[in-house]
Design an enzyme around this catalytic site. Sequence first.
Site, mmCIF file in Angstrom:
data_model
loop_
_atom_site.group_PDB
_atom_site.id
_atom_site.type_symbol
_atom_site.label_atom_id
_atom_site.label_comp_id
_atom_site.label_asym_id
_atom_site.label_seq_id
_atom_site.Cartn_x
_atom_site.Cartn_y
_atom_site.Cartn_z
ATOM 1 N N GLN B 220 0.813 -1.217 0.086
ATOM 2 C CA GLN B 220 0.211 -0.168 -0.029
ATOM 3 C C GLN B 220 0.850 1.230 -0.042
ATOM 4 O O GLN B 220 0.174 2.689 -0.096
ATOM 5 C CB GLN B 220 -0.926 -0.009 1.408
ATOM 6 C CG GLN B 220 -1.970 -1.066 1.151
ATOM 7 C CD GLN B 220 -2.749 -1.256 2.548
ATOM 8 O OE1 GLN B 220 -2.781 -2.065 3.279
ATOM 9 N NE2 GLN B 220 -3.293 0.108 2.767
ATOM 10 N N ARG B 367 -8.768 -0.308 7.631
ATOM 11 C CA ARG B 367 -9.855 0.515 7.097
ATOM 12 C C ARG B 367 -10.346 1.704 7.909
ATOM 13 O O ARG B 367 -11.272 2.118 8.025
ATOM 14 C CB ARG B 367 -10.887 -0.341 6.765
ATOM 15 C CG ARG B 367 -11.716 0.238 5.342
ATOM 16 C CD ARG B 367 -12.801 -0.762 4.919
ATOM 17 N NE ARG B 367 -13.479 0.194 3.744
ATOM 18 C CZ ARG B 367 -13.846 -0.339 2.683
ATOM 19 N NH1 ARG B 367 -13.610 -1.746 2.575
ATOM 20 N NH2 ARG B 367 -14.366 0.264 1.708
ATOM 21 N N CYS B 368 -9.165 2.318 8.670
ATOM 22 C CA CYS B 368 -9.445 3.405 9.488
ATOM 23 C C CYS B 368 -8.116 4.203 9.698
ATOM 24 O O CYS B 368 -6.983 3.698 9.335
ATOM 25 C CB CYS B 368 -9.991 3.260 10.969
ATOM 26 S SG CYS B 368 -8.818 2.729 12.242
ATOM 27 N N GLU B 737 -13.044 4.545 4.443
ATOM 28 C CA GLU B 737 -13.141 3.895 5.704
ATOM 29 C C GLU B 737 -14.362 4.274 6.763
ATOM 30 O O GLU B 737 -14.654 3.970 7.713
ATOM 31 C CB GLU B 737 -11.878 4.169 6.520
ATOM 32 C CG GLU B 737 -11.402 5.437 6.500
ATOM 33 C CD GLU B 737 -9.918 5.670 7.057
ATOM 34 O OE1 GLU B 737 -9.141 4.880 6.359
ATOM 35 O OE2 GLU B 737 -9.604 6.659 7.618
#
Lengths: 171, 783
Positions: B220, B367-368, B737
């Site tokens: 990523q 996802r945050c 997110e």
Amino acid sequence: MIIRVKVNGRLYESDVEPRTLLAYYLREELKLTGTHIGCDTTSCGACTVLLDGKAVKSCTVLAVQANGREVLTVESLDQDGQLHPLQSAFWEEHALQCGYCTPGMLMASYALLQENPMPTEAEIREGLSGNICRCTGYVNIVKAVQSAARTMADKTREALGEVAASGTATD
Amino acid sequence: MALQQTELRPMGKSIGRKEDPRLIRGKGRYIDDIMLPNMLYMCVLRSPYAHARIRRIDASAALAAPGVKLVITGEDLAGMNLAWMPTMAGDTQMVLATGKVLFQYQEVAAVVAETRAQAEDALQLIEVDYEPLPVVVDPFKALEPDAPILREDKEKKSNHIFHWEAGDREQTEALFRDAPVIVKQDVRFPRVHPSPLEPCGCVADYNSATGRLTFYVTSQAPHAHRTVLAMVSGLPEHQIHVISPDVGGGFGNKVPVYPGYVCAIVASLKLGVPVKWIETRTENITSTNFARDYHMTAEIAAREDGRVLALRVKTVADHGAFDAAADPSKFPAGLFSIVTGSYDFRSAFVEVDGVYTNKAPGGVAYRCSFRVTEASYLIERVMDVLARRLQMDPAELRLRNFIRKDQFPYHSPTGWVYDSGDYEKTLNLALQRIGYAELRKEQAEKRARGEFMGIGISTFTEIVGAGPGHTFDIMGIKMFDSAQIRVHPTGKVIARLGVRHQGQGHETTFAQIIAEELGLSADDVLIEEGDTDTAPYGLGTYASRSTPTAGGAAALCGRRIREKARKIAAHLLEVGEDDVIWDGLAFTVKGLPGRSVSMKDVAFAAYTNVPEGMEPGLEATYYYDPPNLTFPNGAYIAVVDIDKGTGAVKVRRFMAVDDCGNVINPMIVEGQVHGGLTEGFAIAFMQDIPYDADGNCLAPNWMDYLVPTSLDTPHWETDRTVTPSPHHPIGAKGVGESPNVGSPAAFVNAVVDALSPLGVEHIDMPIFPWKVWSILREHGIDE
């Protein structure tokens, strides 16, 4: 062990270790990397292909079990550069994000529509319950399968209509 | 919907994704699809024990096995000064175990062989003599004075990693002393795992002739990985070429550097051929970074009319064996200090203590943005506890306490400056769309009949877009992002960005942004990411940072191109530069709308006919360091029915209203919301990675760690409000997110609401049917 397998219409003859899984055979031997592997436990369905017309998880089938049989992978779906209605529908309905599950989803959907050309939402959800997607939330995948089903039905009707109109239809 | 879109001004339109044609044909190129000549395969031997001394490793039989080319142990790495590597949180982590192992499935040795199967076979032949040691899995027990010290390498006297606090302790205490109402709730956010469908993996390809390492990796953050690898390996950074091909989902899991990557590089360096390592699913779940595992206690001080005054939070964070959390350097507990959420608290005080245990190291911001999920879940849960105490409708309590739209920019008691929002409007839209009043009526009727129906609200504020370089860095690297745009003579564009998407649709949305800025069609713009040799330096895609950072860079880079283009346009139009205006599609002469040149005309001229003295060409690079973060928000409402016979919870409806500022592609935003809600649903109802007392991981695969299928997942309803970010170049805030951050509380609040007639105030996630079933049975409800 020597196997003969027809994959996407082409006949292959290969010498494989008996323990080789079909998914690895397709990916590493035939370089058909559209079929993905996402788990070790037959949970995710990313490796779904059709074996003699039935959807199977190719990580749970030995390559030797495909001997003398016919395999269809995601690479078979588009013909002469034309997307299959399922592929178009997945694109139009935004039924994929990272795309890793997509080949398996497409092949499972393909098998589903072969058996049930006009499935309800519940039937689609049931039919695809062996295929995990971590990105889309499934709503758009269901929409895509419904949309493809309609397109395919229209095409069938069109084809039948043409046949009837040309006066060569037989019963 | 038009799949090929040729129209101009593409911003805000649902155009079909440019990345899809290759993915739906099976022509994606994921990490395991990379097959290079002479490539070898690596597998990793892992510890069966959670805590054990290693007395001896004998790899001689493995080395003699068919096809085996190399076995690497921690001792081998120690000889190269590579036995330990730095983590993103400033800790150190063993690459391969030396001395002892600290968690089950820890990396102990690596085998390289001609095939995957041979490498796996050889793993079985490595003999490791372990001496089991006492295991600590409970972070509270790990803090007790007689607990075994796990990290002997740290020369520490306890398993305590850090203490971190934010806010004003004294002011908060004072408000609590005088408050008429105080509620308190313990809340656990379980240890969960991002589990992208594609596991982690890499191919390391060292060329001894050129001294160059080409490293393909599911990353990523390819640039950050290049820098870290240079630091770890000692190879000069310009001799490391990181390529992140198509990434099959990330969700934070593909941000860290894992031991397998280092081993594959070492193997390629030693053998001079490419070496591939791809995790199994079990390896992914048991050894790559988990998320959450926060044990939290929150107290709210409030007035009797429901107006909140102060918030006090204590947290114990279980980081496992190594503090490998992916957090910006200054924030050991990430951005958990956003815990006051959408509410105007006068004061807050937040404390977090990090603890070592014999579990897999981590964790990541799944996802945050760096623990915003934990914060959001906590405040939304405790606000409901307060509502129940005051016998007030939870929607009404929220409306009473929202930060008002005229309070932005809002300075939070823990030090954040929220950019914009209209929380009241967002919640009201959600209430109206779901038919809240009617649902409450229906609920009352059902309750009277002994049925259990619940409505759960979660109104959250996120903090995304890390970040401004003045506040955010990872391992010292400041967190900006970048774009480079090249306009070719025929007006076709290639643009490269420092982020790396994993399904978020950057190839489409960034093309839309750039096309909008240049007056072109999105079809004219090709986006490339993930290749460190070609893309400008950037910090990668996670924490919903791509649109706030690289999106800003793309827009501003486009405007930089336009500055030069205007000079060329003036030359072509034979007028002064000040007489040229940009109307969104072309350069025109002020007062003479008929006289104009398009960007395509300018592009050709940039290579054929530039003003005298001007450097030819039309390209620009922009490194964008945002002035602030962005603060998307939302209001989510879940409606659930509980089956009295089985305890199963059915999510009947779910309404998500998001405000992520200006939207680039509504279809993609909706898709992101659907995906995040599904992951939030899974966390609320299905997911936990439990360990037994011996430190055995009890959910090491997808048969035990549940990921939702199409049968489990509810139908999602979505809507949107828009308050643009005032400081972002295109007014966007980021959304990926939000649904994962905001939804768990809505689900849990709904279940607790359903069971509230039984006096239930809280249930810890995951809400498995047996938990609900047990509560029903305790109250004699038997059907």
